[in-house]
Structures are given as structure tokens and as C-alpha cells.
Write a protein that holds these residues in place. Structure first.
Motif, PDB file in Angstrom:
ATOM      1  N   VAL A  48       0.983  -6.119   6.018  1.00  0.00           N
ATOM      2  CA  VAL A  48       0.712  -7.040   4.912  1.00  0.00           C
ATOM      3  C   VAL A  48       1.410  -6.567   3.649  1.00  0.00           C
ATOM      4  O   VAL A  48       1.375  -5.388   3.283  1.00  0.00           O
ATOM      5  CB  VAL A  48      -0.809  -7.190   4.675  1.00  0.00           C
ATOM      6  N   LEU A  49       2.066  -7.501   2.993  1.00  0.00           N
ATOM      7  CA  LEU A  49       2.758  -7.258   1.731  1.00  0.00           C
ATOM      8  C   LEU A  49       2.406  -8.378   0.764  1.00  0.00           C
ATOM      9  O   LEU A  49       2.087  -9.500   1.174  1.00  0.00           O
ATOM     10  CB  LEU A  49       4.283  -7.252   1.912  1.00  0.00           C
ATOM     11  N   THR A  50       2.503  -8.086  -0.523  1.00  0.00           N
ATOM     12  CA  THR A  50       2.480  -9.139  -1.542  1.00  0.00           C
ATOM     13  C   THR A  50       3.881  -9.247  -2.117  1.00  0.00           C
ATOM     14  O   THR A  50       4.455  -8.254  -2.553  1.00  0.00           O
ATOM     15  CB  THR A  50       1.475  -8.819  -2.669  1.00  0.00           C
ATOM     16  N   LEU A  74      14.547  -6.738  -7.274  1.00  0.00           N
ATOM     17  CA  LEU A  74      13.148  -6.631  -6.873  1.00  0.00           C
ATOM     18  C   LEU A  74      12.458  -5.559  -7.705  1.00  0.00           C
ATOM     19  O   LEU A  74      12.987  -4.456  -7.881  1.00  0.00           O
ATOM     20  CB  LEU A  74      13.040  -6.235  -5.398  1.00  0.00           C
ATOM     21  N   GLN A  75      11.290  -5.874  -8.223  1.00  0.00           N
ATOM     22  CA  GLN A  75      10.439  -4.863  -8.839  1.00  0.00           C
ATOM     23  C   GLN A  75       9.468  -4.356  -7.768  1.00  0.00           C
ATOM     24  O   GLN A  75       8.981  -5.134  -6.949  1.00  0.00           O
ATOM     25  CB  GLN A  75       9.666  -5.460 -10.011  1.00  0.00           C
ATOM     26  N   HIS A  76       9.187  -3.068  -7.766  1.00  0.00           N
ATOM     27  CA  HIS A  76       8.331  -2.476  -6.738  1.00  0.00           C
ATOM     28  C   HIS A  76       7.011  -2.009  -7.338  1.00  0.00           C
ATOM     29  O   HIS A  76       6.962  -1.488  -8.451  1.00  0.00           O
ATOM     30  CB  HIS A  76       9.042  -1.295  -6.071  1.00  0.00           C
ATOM     31  N   PHE A  77       5.954  -2.220  -6.566  1.00  0.00           N
ATOM     32  CA  PHE A  77       4.627  -1.788  -6.976  1.00  0.00           C
ATOM     33  C   PHE A  77       3.955  -1.102  -5.791  1.00  0.00           C
ATOM     34  O   PHE A  77       3.151  -1.693  -5.076  1.00  0.00           O
ATOM     35  CB  PHE A  77       3.798  -2.986  -7.439  1.00  0.00           C
ATOM     36  N   PRO A  78       4.286   0.175  -5.544  1.00  0.00           N
ATOM     37  CA  PRO A  78       3.612   0.917  -4.470  1.00  0.00           C
ATOM     38  C   PRO A  78       2.169   1.205  -4.855  1.00  0.00           C
ATOM     39  O   PRO A  78       1.841   1.360  -6.033  1.00  0.00           O
ATOM     40  CB  PRO A  78       4.426   2.207  -4.370  1.00  0.00           C
ATOM     41  N   GLY A  79       1.303   1.262  -3.850  1.00  0.00           N
ATOM     42  CA  GLY A  79      -0.097   1.539  -4.119  1.00  0.00           C
ATOM     43  C   GLY A  79      -0.891   0.336  -4.585  1.00  0.00           C
ATOM     44  O   GLY A  79      -2.037   0.463  -5.011  1.00  0.00           O
ATOM     45  N   PHE A  80      -0.303  -0.852  -4.482  1.00  0.00           N
ATOM     46  CA  PHE A  80      -0.983  -2.080  -4.908  1.00  0.00           C
ATOM     47  C   PHE A  80      -2.040  -2.482  -3.885  1.00  0.00           C
ATOM     48  O   PHE A  80      -1.798  -2.460  -2.677  1.00  0.00           O
ATOM     49  CB  PHE A  80       0.040  -3.205  -5.058  1.00  0.00           C
ATOM     50  N   GLU A  81      -3.204  -2.849  -4.353  1.00  0.00           N
ATOM     51  CA  GLU A  81      -4.272  -3.330  -3.480  1.00  0.00           C
ATOM     52  C   GLU A  81      -4.888  -4.580  -4.098  1.00  0.00           C
ATOM     53  O   GLU A  81      -4.915  -4.731  -5.325  1.00  0.00           O
ATOM     54  CB  GLU A  81      -5.354  -2.259  -3.292  1.00  0.00           C
ATOM     55  N   SER A  82      -5.364  -5.478  -3.254  1.00  0.00           N
ATOM     56  CA  SER A  82      -6.015  -6.688  -3.742  1.00  0.00           C
ATOM     57  C   SER A  82      -6.996  -7.191  -2.698  1.00  0.00           C
ATOM     58  O   SER A  82      -6.921  -6.807  -1.524  1.00  0.00           O
ATOM     59  CB  SER A  82      -4.980  -7.771  -4.057  1.00  0.00           C
ATOM     60  N   SER A  83      -7.896  -8.066  -3.120  1.00  0.00           N
ATOM     61  CA  SER A  83      -8.870  -8.645  -2.196  1.00  0.00           C
ATOM     62  C   SER A  83      -8.208  -9.601  -1.213  1.00  0.00           C
ATOM     63  O   SER A  83      -8.806  -9.964  -0.196  1.00  0.00           O
ATOM     64  CB  SER A  83      -9.962  -9.385  -2.980  1.00  0.00           C
ATOM     65  N   SER A 111       0.833  -1.193   0.000  1.00  0.00           N
ATOM     66  CA  SER A 111       0.000   0.000   0.000  1.00  0.00           C
ATOM     67  C   SER A 111       0.874   1.252   0.000  1.00  0.00           C
ATOM     68  O   SER A 111       1.960   1.261   0.599  1.00  0.00           O
ATOM     69  CB  SER A 111      -0.921   0.011   1.221  1.00  0.00           C
ATOM     70  N   GLU A 112       0.404   2.276  -0.637  1.00  0.00           N
ATOM     71  CA  GLU A 112       1.159   3.533  -0.739  1.00  0.00           C
ATOM     72  C   GLU A 112       1.414   4.127   0.637  1.00  0.00           C
ATOM     73  O   GLU A 112       0.506   4.223   1.472  1.00  0.00           O
ATOM     74  CB  GLU A 112       0.365   4.530  -1.581  1.00  0.00           C
ATOM     75  N   GLY A 113       2.678   4.461   0.899  1.00  0.00           N
ATOM     76  CA  GLY A 113       3.026   5.186   2.117  1.00  0.00           C
ATOM     77  C   GLY A 113       3.115   4.344   3.374  1.00  0.00           C
ATOM     78  O   GLY A 113       3.353   4.889   4.453  1.00  0.00           O
ATOM     79  N   LYS A 114       2.910   3.018   3.268  1.00  0.00           N
ATOM     80  CA  LYS A 114       2.963   2.177   4.459  1.00  0.00           C
ATOM     81  C   LYS A 114       4.276   1.389   4.482  1.00  0.00           C
ATOM     82  O   LYS A 114       4.479   0.470   3.707  1.00  0.00           O
ATOM     83  CB  LYS A 114       1.771   1.210   4.496  1.00  0.00           C
TER      84      LYS A 114
END
Length: 372
Positions: free
Chosen positions: A334-336, A313-322, A291-294
Motif C-alpha cells: 500500500v502506498l499513498t 516526486l516528493q517523498h514522505f517516508p514513514g507516512f501513516e494514515s487511517s 511506511s518506513e523501510g517498506k
């Protein structure tokens, strides 16, 4: 509905699971092939759960919750870390048979996108019955014999217009093949090898993550972990908890209730099509999504290990999922940490084995550090 399907299918397929070696004795790519060949529609995951259990190291206990998710716990103390992977896939069920012997289909979960059902038209499918797997093809009426109105209706395809042809010419012949209402239906489970290290297949991303987590459990001797760590293969992640906003996968929500872990690491997929400005690509390494900023200590530890071991590592800030949303509230971090996947939620998901091996190395080194 779900209990009947599981009860019918499982006993006749269990012979596939006896006399096999545990996961550490099998190369990861071979284990992936074994896991990929197992059907696991949402609500019908018991065959996959049994497959995973039979590959666990001897003496390692596994528990299941009432949704069918599989839990393996090691270490002591309060719940420190949970590693989660999905073991279910979107599938179909037999919803009826017409007088000419054609099967009608329905889904037990929503389609992941509007074109999902149309991808399977004209392709072979498997019906998982108590007598074993029965082959069929998903089809629609031939366009040249339809009226103008019928052709216009097919321009906006829906599952109601399709049928499954198993070669039968009557309801009686369908019954003789052992096909019953609510039997699970999946595409043929063929793994396709592409150029370089890339492979393709139906629900390949999640099944690869399940295989990776299984191989990890056998490879690192989790009995030596100092802190309490739980490995979870989640069922029913394509169902959503009622009233959840944002949407929360039912399987992940149940893990939250059962464990309430301090840290959650979802071993999942990151669709490259969702990456936008982040330029996620196959073959460039695992994706750390958050999540962005966490920030979190777990994220810092993963980045430190990756840098030390030369893992990109590739980074994906702001990622959200169910899968992440059930853990977003409260004190859980929590991280993916996942695999970049092309053509997500289609019959031809594509991933790169280099990313898989890099992810396994990163996770292995993370858990080795938990032994000290």
C-alpha cells in the motif's frame, strides 16, 4: 438515521446529473468544479456517488457496497491493483430546533481537530432538505449581551454553544422551509482562486482526488487494461472500524474485505503541516508516501515512470494514515500517491493545480503501462 437523510435529499437533486457528458470529454479543472459543488458528508454520500456514476463512460458498470462506496473494475485475473479516493467530507446534521426558530447542530463523525467547529462560526451554511438547499449562518450569542459567566464559557467554544440562523422566528417557520431533523448541513461550497495556480475550498483535497480518479477512468480507456484493476470512490472514511489499532477508516477497511488486492494506491492528500523534516510543499509535484523501510515493486515502478517523464516526486517516508492501515497487514503493498495540501481539515484547504496535473499524468502513464 443515514438512510432517511439519503432518501430525502437524493431524489430532489438528481436533476443536476442528467444529460451530462462523460468525464473524458470535460477538462479536469472543469470536472473538479462540478465534483466540488456536490455535498457529501459522511453517511450522506449518495448524491456524490450518483454524480460520479453519471460521468462514467457509457457502458461502464459500477457497483456499490453496503457503506455506499463505488467500485469500477476492468481487466481480468486476480485482483492486481486498487486505486482509492475518498468521496466523503466532515459535515453536520440538524439535531434540534428551539422555540425561536434557531437550529441546533451535531456531527455524525468526530471533529478532525479541536478547533474544527469554531472555524465555521460566522459563516454561511447550507441545509440539504428534501425541498432543496436552504441557506443559513452559523452563529453564537452576541458577546456584548452576555453575562461575564457567558463570555467566559465562550472562551472554550464547543458546538453546543452554536446555532444555525435560517431567518425563521419559530419552529413552524423552520418546518415550512422543509427543514427536518437529521438533514445534512455543510458550508457553502465556494471554490476560491488564489494567485498563480492555487485554489482553495472546503474539503478541496479529497474532492480533487475524486475528480482526478473519475477523469482518469474516462481518459485512458480502462477496458483495455490487461490486469484486473479496480477504481474505488470510498464512502464513510471519517468513521473508524471498532477496535482497530491503529485507527482504520471504515470505508477503506470494507474495500480490504471486498477486494483483498495485491497492490493498493491511495489517491489522497498529504498535509504539508505533517511533513516535518520531509519539506513537502505545494507546487513541487505529487507526494509518494509510504511506511518506513517498506519497499515494493509498485513504488519502484512509480519512481521509474516519474523519472522517465520528468515528473518531480516528493517523498514522505514513514507516512501513516487511517486509509493505509487496513492494508498494512498481510501481503498487500500500500502506498499513498497524493497531493500536498495546506490547511488540511479547515474550510480553506489550499492546493496547487500544477500538482494535480502532474499527478494525473503520472497515474495515466502508470495505467497505460498496464495495457501492455
Amino acid at each position: 438515521m443515514k438512510k432517511r437523510g439519503l432518501k430525502n435529499v437524493v431524489p430532489l437533486l438528481l436533476f443536476f446529473f442528467f444529460g451530462i457528458s462523460y468525464s473524458a470529454e470535460i477538462p479536469l479543472e472543469k470536472l473538479l468544479e462540478e465534483v466540488f459543488s456536490v455535498p457529501s458528508p459522511s453517511g450522506y454520500e449518495q448524491i456524490m456517488a450518483k454524480k460520479i456514476q453519471n460521468y462514467l463512460p457509457q457502458g461502464l458498470a459500477a457497483e456499490r457496497d453496503n457503506l455506499g462506496s463505488l467500485y469500477v473494475t476492468a481487466g481480468k485475473g486476480d485482483q492486481q491493483l486498487a486505486l482509492l479516493a475518498c468521496m466523503d467530507e466532515v459535515g453536520y446534521i440538524v439535531s434540534g430546533v428551539n422555540e425561536e426558530g434557531y437550529l441546533l447542530l451535531d456531527r455524525v463523525v468526530p471533529a478532525p481537530h479541536p478547533l474544527y467547529d469554531s472555524f465555521h462560526v460566522g459563516h454561511p451554511m447550507l441545509i440539504w432538505t428534501e425541498k432543496g438547499a436552504v441557506s443559513g449562518v452559523m452563529a453564537i450569542p452576541s458577546v456584548h449581551i452576555l453575562s461575564r459567566e457567558g463570555r467566559q464559557q465562550l472562551q472554550s467554544f464547543s458546538l453546543d454553544q452554536a446555532f444555525l440562523d435560517v431567518g425563521a422566528q419559530s419552529k413552524e417557520e423552520v418546518k415550512e422551509k422543509g427543514i427536518r431533523m437529521l438533514d445534512a448541513v455543510t458550508p457553502f461550497l465556494d471554490l476560491t482562486r488564489l494567485a498563480g495556480d492555487r485554489i482553495s475550498g472546503f474539503s478541496l483535497g479529497n474532492k480533487t482526488c475524486s475528480a482526478l480518479l473519475l477523469h482518469l477512468v474516462g481518459d485512458i480507456d480502462i477496458g483495455k487494461l490487461k490486469k484486473k484493476t479496480t477504481f474505488v470512490w470510498m464512502a464513510q472514511t471519517n468513521f473508524y472500524s471498532r477496535g482497530s489499532r491503529p485507527r482504520a477508516a471504515m470505508g477503506a477497511h470494507r474495500v480490504k474485505m471486498n477486494l483483498n488486492p495485491e497492490n493498493v494506491l491511495i489517491i489522497g492528500i498529504v498535509p504539508v503541516e505533517r511533513a516535518g523534516q520531509n519539506e513537502i510543499a505545494l507546487g513541487r509535484g505529487p507526494v509518494l508516501a509510504y511506511s518506513e523501510g517498506k519497499g515494493s515493486k509498485l513504488r519502484e515502478k512509480i519512481e521509474e515512470i516519474a523519472e522517465k517523464d520528468g515528473i518531480v516526486l516528493q517523498h514522505f517516508p514513514g507516512f501513516e494514515s487511517s486509509l493505509m492501515s487496513p492494508f498494512a497487514a498481510g501481503n498487500t503493498s500500500v502506498l499513498t500517491l497524493g497531493l500536498p495540501v495546506k490547511y488540511s481539515s479547515t474550510p480553506v484547504e489550499v492546493l496547487d493545480l500544477k500538482d494535480v496535473l502532474a499527478l494525473e499524468k503520472l497515474l495515466s502513464n502508470l495505467l497505460e503501462g498496464e495495457k501492455r
